[in-house]
Design a protein around this motif. Structure first.
Motif, PDB file in Angstrom:
ATOM      1  N   VAL A 143       0.839  -1.061   0.199  1.00 26.99           N
ATOM      2  CA  VAL A 143       0.324  -0.114  -0.201  1.00 26.99           C
ATOM      3  C   VAL A 143       0.873   1.306   0.436  1.00 26.99           C
ATOM      4  N   LEU A 144       0.230   2.374  -0.698  1.00 26.75           N
ATOM      5  CA  LEU A 144       1.437   3.681  -0.995  1.00 26.75           C
ATOM      6  C   LEU A 144       0.261   4.370  -0.829  1.00 26.75           C
ATOM      7  N   GLN A 145       1.158   5.412  -0.344  1.00 29.23           N
ATOM      8  CA  GLN A 145      -0.207   6.237  -0.485  1.00 29.23           C
ATOM      9  C   GLN A 145       0.410   7.521  -0.129  1.00 29.23           C
ATOM     10  N   GLY A 146       0.499   8.619  -0.876  1.00 23.91           N
ATOM     11  CA  GLY A 146       0.599  10.742  -0.901  1.00 23.91           C
ATOM     12  C   GLY A 146       0.212  11.140  -0.532  1.00 23.91           C
ATOM     13  N   MET A 147       0.288  12.693   0.120  1.00 26.82           N
ATOM     14  CA  MET A 147      -0.653  13.797   0.290  1.00 26.82           C
ATOM     15  C   MET A 147       0.890  14.190  -0.517  1.00 26.82           C
ATOM     16  N   PHE A 148       0.067  15.850  -2.024  1.00 25.68           N
ATOM     17  CA  PHE A 148       1.098  16.753  -2.521  1.00 25.68           C
ATOM     18  C   PHE A 148      -0.058  18.050  -2.017  1.00 25.68           C
ATOM     19  N   SER A 149       0.419  18.732  -1.696  1.00 23.90           N
ATOM     20  CA  SER A 149      -0.389  20.107  -2.044  1.00 23.90           C
ATOM     21  C   SER A 149      -0.365  20.402  -3.717  1.00 23.90           C
ATOM     22  N   LEU A 150      -1.146  21.061  -4.443  1.00 19.72           N
ATOM     23  CA  LEU A 150      -1.577  21.316  -5.589  1.00 19.72           C
ATOM     24  C   LEU A 150      -1.487  22.972  -5.298  1.00 19.72           C
ATOM     25  N   ASP A 151      -0.982  23.518  -4.430  1.00 20.41           N
ATOM     26  CA  ASP A 151      -0.527  25.234  -5.342  1.00 20.41           C
ATOM     27  C   ASP A 151      -1.157  26.068  -5.988  1.00 20.41           C
ATOM     28  N   LYS A 152      -0.694  26.351  -7.497  1.00 27.93           N
ATOM     29  CA  LYS A 152      -1.270  26.608  -8.577  1.00 27.93           C
ATOM     30  C   LYS A 152      -0.466  25.609  -9.830  1.00 27.93           C
ATOM     31  N   ASN A 153      -1.307  24.975  -9.775  1.00 22.67           N
ATOM     32  CA  ASN A 153      -0.499  23.513 -10.468  1.00 22.67           C
ATOM     33  C   ASN A 153      -1.507  23.725 -11.818  1.00 22.67           C
ATOM     34  N   ARG A 154      -1.429  24.714 -12.611  1.00 21.54           N
ATOM     35  CA  ARG A 154      -2.075  24.200 -13.452  1.00 21.54           C
ATOM     36  C   ARG A 154      -2.326  23.265 -14.336  1.00 21.54           C
ATOM     37  N   GLU A 155      -1.389  22.479 -14.626  1.00 23.21           N
ATOM     38  CA  GLU A 155      -1.750  20.938 -15.697  1.00 23.21           C
ATOM     39  C   GLU A 155      -2.452  19.864 -14.971  1.00 23.21           C
ATOM     40  N   THR A 156      -1.912  19.906 -13.197  1.00 24.88           N
ATOM     41  CA  THR A 156      -2.624  19.117 -12.710  1.00 24.88           C
ATOM     42  C   THR A 156      -4.324  19.467 -12.643  1.00 24.88           C
TER      43      THR A 156
END
Length: 561
Positions: free
Chosen positions: A63-76
């Motif tokens: 099991v893998l899990q990651g939490m990312f901050s989106l900031d202003k990542n337009r493409e995402t």
């Protein structure tokens, strides 16, 4: 930015929770401790190719899990909107389970996705560069995309406009070429469609018609049986000559019971039942009489029905199992015939449109090439500047445009681009993929990554021992480049070089222990004293001396002064 990573039952890692910060983070430790396994976990979380071999022995799933901050990542954000994935919170959570059966369960913000979507999202968040995996640099067909990324402001509007016209041109060209290449088949197809449409439409089929005809046919085929039964019923109910029928006799019973129904409630109930039967029999007799009056044998009508049903049957053999399916097929082929006839009549117009689109594409392609060549000259200057700082001042870099191939419209334009390199004076300039050595590739990749870091928008860049094979002043220059990249994007770096580790804002020590006969990976965050001890170990090897500790302190002081 990767904020937190959770790993369960992955290779030699039983359980690991890691919190990351912005800036530059290094993971150090002895070979085989599991540093690269952590990077492998991040790569799989970002959609990399998985395998059941990653599952820790004796467990059912990793099991893998990651939490990312989106900031202003337009493409995402655009990808999340495209696939209907909610993202109200400024954080994004990726999850992946690799099960022993080989099944992968992937989620983005709780929404189930396949590995393709996981990879698309992951590529906008994480960029992994491995020791022997220089990705785009070693793939010549990726170089044009890298150049376009570098010149995004100038190139992207032109490329977007070109691709819109190119798509229209491709669709029209395909139709035109198909018609020309298969002229005979085209005519045959038109004739066949015309015949089918005429045959179906001449039949004038109606929805529900077959069921109605079958019902009428059954009625006519049983005419004698129905007529005999109705006459017998009428005779039994109604009086004939001296013989009273069932209605008269029931009426007599009703009249007799009425004379005593006031004497007892039980008699009254019986009287009411008989009275009801009397009136119902009268109604039935009336309906039977009406049916008999309306019955008429029409042998010609039966023949008509049978002929019509046979016509429907023959159409069903060709075009569908039911009348409704035949009507749907008629609608489909009528539309196809209409389009083909339109294309026939518009063939001349198609050629005019193709010529117009081609002229527009040529103009846009020329503008694209000009913008790219201008950007290529600036990229060449920027790369040379970066390579000088990485002690490759004699190297020459250029973007080579292949003009030997005939002009051909492609999705990306008409340009064939490849990065060329000359590492030493007097040598021949050649494709970077064949000229550069491993150490040189690492430095060229860092040079390009330093240039591209601002524009690419990837929130986390991972370097997995890209500094292998270098030392001394080159090692220090690489460390400073990685540190510079970290000012634009979060950087996670696995390194064996103390110069690189010293430049980091944060440092983790990765070690392995044996518990209950099983090897496990442990991770610890190093404070200032811990970093000094670890840098001293990296400098001196297994035996840490006072001199190595002093040297480690100096490295840290210089890196953060």
């Amino acid at each position: 930015m990767l904020q937190e990573l959770v790993i369960r039952n992955f290779a030699i890692i039983e359980k690991l929770n890691i919190e990351f910060n912005s800036g530059m983070t290094v993971l150090t430790g002895e070979t085989g401790a599991g540093k690269s396994i952590i990077i492998d976990a991040v790569g799989l979380l970002a959609g990399g190719r998985g395998s059941t071999d990653f599952i820790r022995k004796g467990t059912k799933k990793a099991v893998l899990q990651g939490m990312f901050s989106l900031d202003k990542n337009r493409e995402t954000l655009e990808l999340l909107d495209q696939y209907g994935i909610e993202h109200a919170d400024p954080t994004l959570i990726l999850q992946r389970e690799i099960q022993a059966s080989g099944r992968n369960v992937c989620r983005v913000n709780g929404s189930l996705v396949n590995t393709t979507i996981l990879k698309q999202v992951g590529e906008t968040l994480i960029d992994i560069h491995g020791q022997n995996e220089h990705q785009e640099l070693m793939q010549a067909d990726k170089h044009l995309g890298m150049l376009d990324e570098y010149a995004r402001v100038e190139v992207q509007p032109l490329l977007k406009s070109y691709q819109a016209y190119f798509e229209r041109y491709q669709v029209l060209r395909k139709k035109f070429d198909q018609k020309k290449a298969h002229e005979k088949e085209w005519v045959q197809r038109v004739d066949m469609l015309k015949f089918q449409v005429k045959e179906i439409e001449d039949a004038n089929l109606q929805s529900g018609e077959e069921e109605q005809l079958n019902s009428e046919k059954e009625h006519l085929e049983n005419f004698q049986k129905i007529n005999s039964a109705l006459q017998a019923a009428q005779l039994a109910l109604e009086s004939a000559e001296e013989t009273p029928g069932a209605i008269d006799r029931t009426g007599e019973a009703m009249n007799g019971l009425r004379e005593i129904e006031e004497l007892d409630d039980h008699y009254k109930a019986i009287s009411e039942v008989v009275a009801s039967a009397y009136y119902q029999l009268q109604d039935a007799a009336s309906e039977i009489s009406g049916e008999l009056d309306g019955m008429e044998w029409d042998e010609g009508r039966l023949d008509q029905i049978e002929k019509r049903l046979e016509e429907i049957y023959q159409l069903k053999r060709k075009y569908g199992d039911t009348v409704d399916q035949i009507l749907k097929y008629d609608q489909k082929v009528s539309e196809e015939l209409h389009n083909m006839i339109d294309l026939e009549s518009d063939e001349g117009q198609m050629e005019v449109q193709l010529d117009e689109l081609k002229t527009k594409l040529e103009k846009l392609a020329h503008q694209l090439t000009a913008a790219r060549k201008k950007a290529a000259q600036q990229l060449k200057r920027d790369v040379h500047e970066q390579l000088k700082q990485l002690y490759m001042d004699k190297a020459e870099f250029e973007v080579h445009f292949d003009t030997t191939q005939p002009t051909k419209f492609k999705t990306s334009g008409v340009d064939s681009v490849e990065f060329y390199l000359r590492t030493n004076p007097g040598e021949k300039m050649g494709p970077l993929t064949r000229i550069a050595s491993g150490g040189e590739l690492s430095r060229i990749m860092l040079a390009l990554k330093t240039i591209f870091a601002k524009s690419q928008g990837v929130t986390s860049i991972i370097f997995d021992e890209v500094d292998t094979g270098v030392s001394g002043r080159v090692a220090q220059a690489i460390a400073e480049k990685i540190k510079l990249i970290a000012s634009y994007s979060q950087v996670l770096c696995i390194t064996h070089l103390p110069q690189v580790a010293a430049e980091a804002d944060h440092q983790f020590f990765v070690s392995k222990t044996v518990k209950d006969g099983r090897t496990e990976t442990d991770l610890s965050y190093l404070n200032d004293e811990g970093r000094v001890q670890e840098l001293a170990r990296m400098l001196a090897g297994s035996t840490v001396t006072k001199l190595s500790i002093q040297h480690a302190k100096e490295l840290l002081k210089m890196a953060h002064s």
